[in-house]
Design an enzyme around this catalytic site. Sequence first.
Site, PDB file in Angstrom:
ATOM      1  N   GLU A  63      58.142  13.822  44.609  1.00 41.79           N
ATOM      2  CA  GLU A  63      57.067  13.222  44.900  1.00 41.79           C
ATOM      3  C   GLU A  63      55.934  13.545  43.892  1.00 41.79           C
ATOM      4  O   GLU A  63      55.336  14.191  43.640  1.00 41.79           O
ATOM      5  CB  GLU A  63      56.343  13.817  46.112  1.00 41.79           C
ATOM      6  CG  GLU A  63      57.229  13.642  47.612  1.00 41.79           C
ATOM      7  CD  GLU A  63      57.383  12.401  48.263  1.00 41.79           C
ATOM      8  OE1 GLU A  63      56.374  11.464  47.683  1.00 41.79           O
ATOM      9  OE2 GLU A  63      57.958  12.140  49.054  1.00 41.79           O
ATOM     10  N   CYS A  92      46.759  12.710  45.133  1.00 39.10           N
ATOM     11  CA  CYS A  92      47.846  11.741  44.546  1.00 39.10           C
ATOM     12  C   CYS A  92      47.635  10.314  44.815  1.00 39.10           C
ATOM     13  O   CYS A  92      48.058   9.490  43.817  1.00 39.10           O
ATOM     14  CB  CYS A  92      49.179  12.174  44.855  1.00 39.10           C
ATOM     15  SG  CYS A  92      49.523  12.305  46.712  1.00 39.10           S
TER      16      CYS A  92
HETATM   17  P1  NAD Z   1      52.505  19.996  38.398  1.00 38.15           P
HETATM   18  O1  NAD Z   1      53.504  19.231  38.199  1.00 38.15           O
HETATM   19  O2  NAD Z   1      51.851  20.757  37.177  1.00 38.15           O
HETATM   20  O3  NAD Z   1      52.934  21.400  39.076  1.00 38.15           O
HETATM   21  C1  NAD Z   1      53.667  21.402  40.353  1.00 38.15           C
HETATM   22  C2  NAD Z   1      54.411  22.588  40.592  1.00 38.15           C
HETATM   23  O4  NAD Z   1      55.302  22.631  39.421  1.00 38.15           O
HETATM   24  C3  NAD Z   1      53.600  23.688  40.673  1.00 38.15           C
HETATM   25  O5  NAD Z   1      54.275  24.658  41.673  1.00 38.15           O
HETATM   26  C4  NAD Z   1      54.053  24.328  39.469  1.00 38.15           C
HETATM   27  O6  NAD Z   1      53.996  25.924  39.497  1.00 38.15           O
HETATM   28  C5  NAD Z   1      55.241  23.899  38.981  1.00 38.15           C
HETATM   29  N1  NAD Z   1      55.598  23.639  37.454  1.00 38.15           N
HETATM   30  C6  NAD Z   1      54.520  23.197  36.759  1.00 38.15           C
HETATM   31  N2  NAD Z   1      55.173  23.142  35.248  1.00 38.15           N
HETATM   32  C7  NAD Z   1      56.658  23.191  35.562  1.00 38.15           C
HETATM   33  C8  NAD Z   1      57.714  23.446  34.571  1.00 38.15           C
HETATM   34  N3  NAD Z   1      57.321  23.080  33.469  1.00 38.15           N
HETATM   35  N4  NAD Z   1      58.789  23.764  35.204  1.00 38.15           N
HETATM   36  C9  NAD Z   1      58.899  24.029  36.449  1.00 38.15           C
HETATM   37  N5  NAD Z   1      57.957  24.016  37.080  1.00 38.15           N
HETATM   38  C10 NAD Z   1      56.769  23.839  36.840  1.00 38.15           C
HETATM   39  O7  NAD Z   1      51.601  19.279  39.141  1.00 38.15           O
HETATM   40  P2  NAD Z   1      50.043  19.704  39.783  1.00 38.15           P
HETATM   41  O8  NAD Z   1      48.955  19.750  38.797  1.00 38.15           O
HETATM   42  O9  NAD Z   1      50.063  21.227  40.636  1.00 38.15           O
HETATM   43  O10 NAD Z   1      49.662  18.600  40.920  1.00 38.15           O
HETATM   44  C11 NAD Z   1      49.062  17.289  40.124  1.00 38.15           C
HETATM   45  C12 NAD Z   1      49.886  16.405  40.401  1.00 38.15           C
HETATM   46  O11 NAD Z   1      50.932  16.128  41.516  1.00 38.15           O
HETATM   47  C13 NAD Z   1      49.544  15.178  40.115  1.00 38.15           C
HETATM   48  O12 NAD Z   1      50.162  14.086  39.008  1.00 38.15           O
HETATM   49  C14 NAD Z   1      49.775  14.400  41.565  1.00 38.15           C
HETATM   50  O13 NAD Z   1      49.483  13.079  41.401  1.00 38.15           O
HETATM   51  C15 NAD Z   1      51.075  14.909  41.980  1.00 38.15           C
HETATM   52  N6  NAD Z   1      50.806  14.767  43.565  1.00 38.15           N
HETATM   53  C16 NAD Z   1      51.840  13.992  44.306  1.00 38.15           C
HETATM   54  C17 NAD Z   1      52.101  13.857  45.452  1.00 38.15           C
HETATM   55  C18 NAD Z   1      52.801  13.114  46.217  1.00 38.15           C
HETATM   56  O14 NAD Z   1      52.973  13.158  47.232  1.00 38.15           O
HETATM   57  N7  NAD Z   1      53.374  12.169  45.476  1.00 38.15           N
HETATM   58  C19 NAD Z   1      50.961  14.827  46.132  1.00 38.15           C
HETATM   59  C20 NAD Z   1      50.150  15.571  45.520  1.00 38.15           C
HETATM   60  C21 NAD Z   1      50.171  15.716  43.985  1.00 38.15           C
END
Ligand code: NAD
Length: 474
Positions: free
Chosen positions: A219, A253
């Site tokens: 997602e 998002c």
């Molecule tokens: P992110 O991808 O930075 O982090 C998400 C999760 O992944 C966190 O728990 C983090 O600890 C982990 N993570 C981060 N870097 C990682 C890596 N290199 N390897 C493994 N795990 C890692 O996202 P965010 O900043 O927390 O959230 C914002 C993003 O999420 C935006 O792009 C938003 O659009 C998206 N989002 C999508 C939805 C949806 O339903 N499609 C909902 C909410 C947010």
Amino acid sequence: MENTLTEDLRSNIKRVFDAQKSNQLAVKLAPINDRKAKLKKLKTAIKARENEIFEALKKDLRKPVFESAVFEVLFTYAEIDFAVSNIALWTTPQTAPSNLVNLMTKCRIRYEPKGVCLIIAPWNYPFQLLISPLISAIAAGNCCILKPSELAPATSSVLAILIKETFREEEIAVIEGNVSVSTELLSLPFNHIFFTGSTKVGKVVMEAASKNLSTVTLELGGKSPAIIDADSDLRMAADKITWGTFANAGQTCIAPDYVFVHEDQHDKFIELMKENIEKKYFLKGQLNKEDYGKIISDSHFIRLKNMMQDAVEKGGQIKIGGTSEEADRTIYPTVLTNVSLDSLIMKEEVFGPVLPVLKYKKMTEVVDHVNANDKPLALYVFSNSERNVETILKQTSSGGACINDVMIHISNPHLSFGGVNASGIGGSHGFHGFKSFSHERSVMYQSKMLDIGKIVYPPYKGKGFILKLLRKLM
Ligand code: NAD
């Protein structure tokens, strides 16, 4: 909270994973009523800690209690109730028709739990985006490890306590931590990984999953456009776009990421946005921070400020807002016009309270722009013309779409929620979430009375007429 991976944490992760592996068959074989009971227990536990959840969300994001209640907590209650009412139906094997070759067989599709699953959540709706997939995972009969976002530490901590006191760790457990913890978890052979977060990290997750051939639901994010048709109700569009863009300070998002408005309506639209922002977010000329979130971290605050500066340097004009307060990471509701397509703000997901508004002359320009970029998570059209709406839908692609509104398509559990390609893979909510956490196992029960399939067994001599017959039929 232990944030970074230590040897102790590494062995704890392995221990919990192994315990869940050993327990999964028992969870799978338990009666469906046990899944319902677990979901009801989860709802009771959330209810008991509602105020703590609201407090945590306030701490992490200055989320107004109203927004926390509606979008984080009540949302999960609705998902739980929907799952509890439908699990029996969802888990009933579906009958599939037979064809000539297997005429007398009985064919069924059984929804079976995938096994031990990993759910990784982001920080923007840190409660809902961990609990909502968990509901689907429980409904489908899985064991689960949950990894909340380290950027929302207060919520992560409440979630860890809530889950620990509600479930045995060999069925559901929270492992808190940062990227190193996430990386360690991703190295394990989970049966399914449900990841919500950025497109960039989604690729990391998919690559890690490929090592174990774990299935994934991703997602992700993206730039969701709001397109205002020339004949649309501008007042309504401004009202809804204001809400969608500035709820949770734009950190949603499916928030409208940018707006395309017809050049003749551009100035009026900006005027209406100003009116709406003032009405919804200001009290006596002051920003009402009670109803307006803050930016999650210093780095995101700086990122958004840089994005605005870059837009202005490339010719953009700040028409509304543009100010910020570093002390509490507040960025005022901001609307930009004249934005160059080369600016960062038109290349990256904004994910903050800054809205670029672009003019168009012909709808084909808008469609071309959408199609020249990654497929968005959501696409919004404001129009009074069904024909125009249909044309835009036909000519573009996005995870989901909502006509004459923004974001509320997420509220219907009958609709699959998810992205496409860069904005995601797979669906969530209701049956669609249940399906993501289930393996669709096809089973054919052969008839002992008439086994037509045998006509294709060797020896083939003298069976030419069968081939001829099959050719005629196929
Ligand atoms: P992110 O991808 O930075 O982090 C998400 C999760 O992944 C966190 O728990 C983090 O600890 C982990 N993570 C981060 N870097 C990682 C890596 N290199 N390897 C493994 N795990 C890692 O996202 P965010 O900043 O927390 O959230 C914002 C993003 O999420 C935006 O792009 C938003 O659009 C998206 N989002 C999508 C939805 C949806 O339903 N499609 C909902 C909410 C947010």
